[in-house]
Structure formats: C-alpha cells, structure tokens
Scaffold this motif. Structure first.
Motif, PDB file in Angstrom:
ATOM      1  N   THR A 113      42.750  36.943  34.693  1.00  0.00           N
ATOM      2  CA  THR A 113      43.361  37.863  35.713  1.00  0.00           C
ATOM      3  C   THR A 113      42.912  39.422  35.265  1.00  0.00           C
ATOM      4  O   THR A 113      42.913  39.640  34.073  1.00  0.00           O
ATOM      5  CB  THR A 113      44.820  37.639  35.839  1.00  0.00           C
ATOM      6  OG1 THR A 113      45.636  37.799  34.727  1.00  0.00           O
ATOM      7  CG2 THR A 113      45.241  36.331  36.687  1.00  0.00           C
ATOM      8  N   GLU A 117      48.284  43.524  40.007  1.00  0.00           N
ATOM      9  CA  GLU A 117      48.400  43.117  41.278  1.00  0.00           C
ATOM     10  C   GLU A 117      47.939  41.611  41.660  1.00  0.00           C
ATOM     11  O   GLU A 117      48.360  41.179  42.541  1.00  0.00           O
ATOM     12  CB  GLU A 117      47.647  44.297  42.108  1.00  0.00           C
ATOM     13  CG  GLU A 117      48.328  45.719  42.291  1.00  0.00           C
ATOM     14  CD  GLU A 117      48.237  46.307  40.637  1.00  0.00           C
ATOM     15  OE1 GLU A 117      49.162  47.216  40.586  1.00  0.00           O
ATOM     16  OE2 GLU A 117      47.181  46.148  40.194  1.00  0.00           O
ATOM     17  N   GLU A 118      46.979  41.190  41.211  1.00  0.00           N
ATOM     18  CA  GLU A 118      46.223  40.089  41.136  1.00  0.00           C
ATOM     19  C   GLU A 118      47.650  38.858  40.492  1.00  0.00           C
ATOM     20  O   GLU A 118      47.639  38.120  41.369  1.00  0.00           O
ATOM     21  CB  GLU A 118      45.175  39.605  40.185  1.00  0.00           C
ATOM     22  CG  GLU A 118      44.609  38.409  40.256  1.00  0.00           C
ATOM     23  CD  GLU A 118      43.156  38.164  39.548  1.00  0.00           C
ATOM     24  OE1 GLU A 118      42.700  37.053  39.601  1.00  0.00           O
ATOM     25  OE2 GLU A 118      42.643  39.090  39.143  1.00  0.00           O
ATOM     26  N   TRP A 146      42.433  44.725  31.820  1.00  0.00           N
ATOM     27  CA  TRP A 146      42.735  45.353  33.151  1.00  0.00           C
ATOM     28  C   TRP A 146      42.159  46.915  33.004  1.00  0.00           C
ATOM     29  O   TRP A 146      41.939  47.554  32.108  1.00  0.00           O
ATOM     30  CB  TRP A 146      44.460  45.522  33.226  1.00  0.00           C
ATOM     31  CG  TRP A 146      45.009  44.390  33.363  1.00  0.00           C
ATOM     32  CD1 TRP A 146      44.476  42.926  33.450  1.00  0.00           C
ATOM     33  CD2 TRP A 146      46.367  44.058  33.351  1.00  0.00           C
ATOM     34  NE1 TRP A 146      45.597  42.242  33.535  1.00  0.00           N
ATOM     35  CE2 TRP A 146      46.900  42.613  33.366  1.00  0.00           C
ATOM     36  CE3 TRP A 146      47.593  44.892  33.062  1.00  0.00           C
ATOM     37  CZ2 TRP A 146      47.963  42.011  33.379  1.00  0.00           C
ATOM     38  CZ3 TRP A 146      48.711  44.256  33.001  1.00  0.00           C
ATOM     39  CH2 TRP A 146      49.015  43.042  32.930  1.00  0.00           C
TER      40      TRP A 146
END
Length: 574
Positions: A113, A117-118, A146
């Motif tokens: 990920t 937010e994902e 991230w």
C-alpha cells in the motif's frame, strides 16, 4: 597374488550398476518412485549432479544416472519423466511464522500500500460489511513506502471506522496502527505509561497518536478476541497450501504456543501436516511450563515425522524499520533514539540458560548492533553456566546489523546466523539512513559472516516477506529488488553465489535445526523431499531466478503439490 588379480577385476567392477558406488538401500527390490531425465542438483558435495533418483518407503535409495536407476523400476513403480527439468532438494525456510501466514491470508493484506489513505479506503470497505464493535485487523503497512515517511495517526482510521476497533500490524510485526475506538476499549490513554520494551507514540500533548511500537502493541492486542477452533483450522489450511505450492518442504516456525503445537500434532496424526515443521516455542510461562511436563513431548515422532520441537524463540530488541532495533549509538536519522531492548539483558541471559538446561535450542531475535551484542552475551553467559556439548547450536535470528568486532564471536561460540535475504532488498532504500555509512558495513553482511567462519541459514520471516523462497534465492544472489534496482546490486560484495544461496535454503537450513542427516540434500538414506522446477536456478539469467516456479513438490516421496503444467507421471515397469 592380490596385485595380479586387481587388473582383471577392474573391467568387471565397472560393469556393475553405478548405484552400488553411490550406495543403495534395496538394490534388488523395485522402488516406489523413480525420477528420470532430470537435471538434479543434489547439494551433496560428493556427488553434486545426477539425472535420476529412486525412492522407497519415503527415502532415497539411489541417486545417479538413468542406466543406474533403471534397476529400480518395477511393475508398480511410479515414474516421473522430468523432461530435462531441474530437480533440487526441497527448500527449507529457516525462520518463518506459519500461523502468522495463515492469519495474513485471511485478514486485510496491506503489503505494498502506498499511503495511509489507501489503507483507510480498505478499512472503510471492510467496516461497511461488519457489525458495529467487530474488530478489523490487517497486516503489511510500511510508512517507508509512503510519500510522507512518518507514522500515521488514529484520526485517519477514526473517520472511516468510528464504531469498529481497528488494529493494523506493520509489515515487520513490530508496530501496530490503531484507531481511537481500539485505544478506548483497551483503556490506553495519556496517563498510560510505556511498557518495558515498548513505546506508545504520542502527539505533542502526550496523547496516544495511534501507533504502538514493540511491547506496547500488547496493550491493545490483548483485547482482540482469540480465534475459535474453526478459524484456527482455516488459517493452518491456508498456510499449508501456500507453503507447499511455493516449494517449501520444511519450515522453522518461530514463537509457537501450546495451542499451535497441539493443532500441528492433530494434523500430523491425520496426515494433513504436509511440510516438515520444526517448532521453536515462544517464551511464555504457560507454553514452557507445559512443555516441561513429561506428557507434552509425546506423539511428535512417527515413521515420517512432520513435527518436531527444537528450541525456544526469544527477543533481544525490536526492528529497524520502526526504529525499535537496539543500537549501540543513536539512529543516524533519529539522534535521540537508540531503539529498544525488548528483554532486559540479565533476563535474556537467564532465559537462554534455562533453554540450554532443558535441552532446547536458543533462537534469539536480534536486529540492531546492540541487540546482537546482548544476544551474544546471553549465549556466552549460558554456555558458561551449562557444561557439556550442545545437541543443537545456538542461533541468532536476523543478525541484521552487527558491530564488525562482534562478527568473529559468532564463529568462536558456534552461533548460527539465521538471515533473511529479502529483508536486505526490502530495507536497502532506507537502511543506510538509519545506521549511517560506517555501521552499514556490518549490516546484511552475509559474505563477511561466511568468510569469518559463521554458519548461515536462510529464511524469509514470512508473512513479513513473501513466503516464496525463490524471491529469497534471488535476493541472496543479486541483492537487487525484483525490478532490478539498483544496477549491480546493493553492496554486492556481500552477495552469495548461486551454490551458496541454494545451500543456505537447503543443507545449511537443515543443519541449523539438527536435521542434516534427514533432509537438505538428495543423498541415499535421506528423506525424499524434492522439487521439480520450471527452470534451472543454476542456469537461468540472474534476473529470472525469482520467477522460478515449482511444477511438483514432493515430501517423503509423496507429491503434495502439482502445477497444472507439470509433466504427467505414470506407473511403469522396466
């Protein structure tokens, strides 16, 4: 007279089946299984290559070439025509978590990920399907992937799941991201102190911000309901299926509790436990007190044992990715932080001593240079307290960042460095930022360890990394990620050769658990654990190693996984 006869005997001896020179068990009886037409990498230094082998009663009775193995084909012999495919010993993961893999296959998979937010969107979708109050769990996030490489806050999860407690474990298992509802249920607030060996990440006002590091995870985790019998069965079924399909025939399962041992025992008795599990007990009072009872070890054997308890897993420190690994000097990118000792050094030494006295092999998690030094000190203190030879060598799990002056101590004390090659390729984008250019010289230093005479064993630490051992073989050899970065490899002087890497996942991994006489190479008398592959790991271009797939996984002479594209096997006589 003897000298005169020898020249006459030589032609006769060369006409005999070569399997006699290789050793046989049942030379005149047909085998249960024969493999022919293969490129076999035996990992036996005395006979490294062959093209055929024979199996009877789950063990190898001959290894050689087609004309030799032909003597073992009978009316009921099952024949695998390999068609020039590569055959290697079954791969062994020397450090993994079987139940953790099963759990990860049944919860939110957060690996890869790219933002908080994902993940929040995944949690929102799950919350819409759950009743209020039901826990939402997941694993695999990594803030280093991230855009903003910082720990997330609980508010992000609060907005998408205000009525469901959320507990999301970081990829390495050494931190958890939780929401406000989970903190409320667990009673974790501003006045909750950090536990020993753990840290509650807090905001500027001292309020828990939503991330719990190392031992602090237990503050919330103990509120999550334990899985019931059906869920435990489902998790083990999912793990076993994944393990054999990726080509693992054995796993060293780290930190196993009593309930897991009892479930493994049931599955072994029923024939459902396909891979060989070497269990290392978690260091908790209930499990160890139970194991000390006379009846606990009963029922682990059998004609073809799939379950064995070898040792006990302990912790020195945390993990590098969450800055919990204990360092001798502060983190280069966090100068006020030296990481965490999860276990007090005196306590760790006492636990290591208890393990040796009870005949259990100590396996100590140590990632930072201070963590590794504390682990070595604990092993040294235990060896001074416990006289006599050891059945199994002490192990340090991960051995990730080591002070250069401590590397010779591994060899001097006979300590196995249990390493995970894919950790290096996962960590390489930020590892030097954590420890700086000097300490990195002793980090992920496989070749330096090997040259110092240290025994290695390779694993993955799944589900922290993928269970696929070919990813590990590739990482060990190339020291690049699967996209080929960086060109030339990261610190390539520490790379393994292909032969070293394959040995690390077979022969060396077996030796680390005292099973070198049973598995780890394809030799007469050993258990018939092997793989038929779609490509030869010794011959394919380096960048293709991670793409190799097992076409057939054989354990104890029985096929436990067969790909749809595998060549058919048929019963055949001579």
């Amino acid at each position: 007279m003897r000298g005169e006869l020898l020249p006459l005997l030589i032609p006769v001896l060369t006409m005999l089946p070569m399997s006699i020179s290789a050793g046989t068990v049942r030379a005149q009886e047909p085998a249960d299984l024969v493999v022919v037409g293969a490129v076999i990498h035996t990992m036996d230094p005395d006979r490294p290559e062959a093209d055929a082998l024979a199996v009877a009663d789950g063990r190898i009775v001959a290894v050689g070439f087609g004309e030799e193995i032909g003597w073992y084909r009978g009316e009921g012999t099952r024949v695998i025509e390999a068609g020039g495919r590569a055959v290697i010993p079954g791969l062994i993961d020397a450090h993994a978590h079987v139940t953790g893999l099963g759990r990860s296959l049944r919860i939110l998979d957060l690996v890869g990920t790219q933002s908080p937010e994902e993940i929040a969107a995944m949690v929102r979708e799950t919350a819409a399907e759950r009743a209020a109050g039901a826990w939402i769990t997941g694993r695999g996030w990594d803030q280093n992937d991230w855009p903003v490489k910082e720990f997330p806050s609980h508010e992000i999860l609060d907005r998408v799941a205000p009525e469901n407690p959320v507990f999301l474990t970081r990829i390495d298992g050494h931190a958890a991201w939780v929401n406000a509802e989970a903190l409320r249920i667990a009673g974790v607030a501003a006045d909750t102190p950090d536990p020993d060996g753990g840290r509650i990440v807090r905001d500027e006002e001292g309020v828990p911000a939503g991330v719990l590091v190392d031992n602090a995870q237990a503050l919330v985790a103990r509120s999550i309901p334990s899985p019931g019998p059906e869920e435990r069965e489902a998790r083990l079924a999912a793990a076993v299926e994944r393990i054999v399909e990726v080509g693992l025939t054995g796993v060293h399962d780290m930190g196993v509790n009593r309930a897991e041992i009892e479930l493994y025992r049931e599955w072994a008795a029923d024939g459902r436990l396909l891979p060989r599990i070497v269990a290392y007990l978690g260091y908790d009072r209930e499990t160890l007190d139970w194991w000390d009872a006379p009846e606990a070890s009963l029922g682990l054997g059998g004609a073809d044992p799939k379950l064995r308890v070898a040792g006990v897993k302990m912790y020195a420190d945390g993990a590098l990715g969450s800055r919990g690994a204990a360092l001798l000097e502060p983190y280069s990118d966090d100068p006020d932080n030296r990481g965490l000792l999860v276990t007090d050094p005196g306590t760790l030494a006492a636990r290591t001593t208890r393990a040796l006295r009870t005949g259990l092999q100590p396996a100590i998690h140590a990632i930072g240079d201070r963590g590794n030094r504390v682990a070595l000190d604990a092993i040294g203190a235990a060896r001074s307290a416990v006289a006599g030879d050891l059945d199994l060598p002490p192990r340090i799990e991960h051995a990730q960042v080591i002070a250069l002056e401590d590397i010779p101590r591994f060899a001097e004390m006979g300590v196995v460095a249990s390493v995970q090659p894919t950790h290096a390729t996962s960590d390489m984008p930020w590892a030097e930022d954590r420890v700086g250019p000097e300490r990195i010289e002793g980090a992920y230093a496989w070749n330096t360890l090997r040259e110092a005479g240290v025994a290695l064993a390779c694993g993955s630490d799944f589900p922290v990394e993928k269970a696929n051992p070919f990813h590990g073989l590739y990482a060990a050899v190339a020291r690049r990620d699967r996209e080929g970065w960086p060109e030339g490899g990261w610190r390539p002087g520490e790379a393994m050769t292909r032969e070293e890497a394959l040995a690390c996942f077979t022969r060396d991994a077996a030796a680390a658990a005292g099973m070198e006489d049973e598995v780890g190479s394809l030799e007469v008398g050993k258990r018939a654990d092997f793989l038929v592959l779609d490509a030869d790991p010794m011959a394919v271009p380096e960048e293709e190693i991670w793409r190799i797939r097992p076409l057939r996984t054989v354990i104890g002479g029985k096929t436990v996984f067969e790909a749809a594209s595998a060549a058919p096997a048929a019963a055949s006589g001579r």
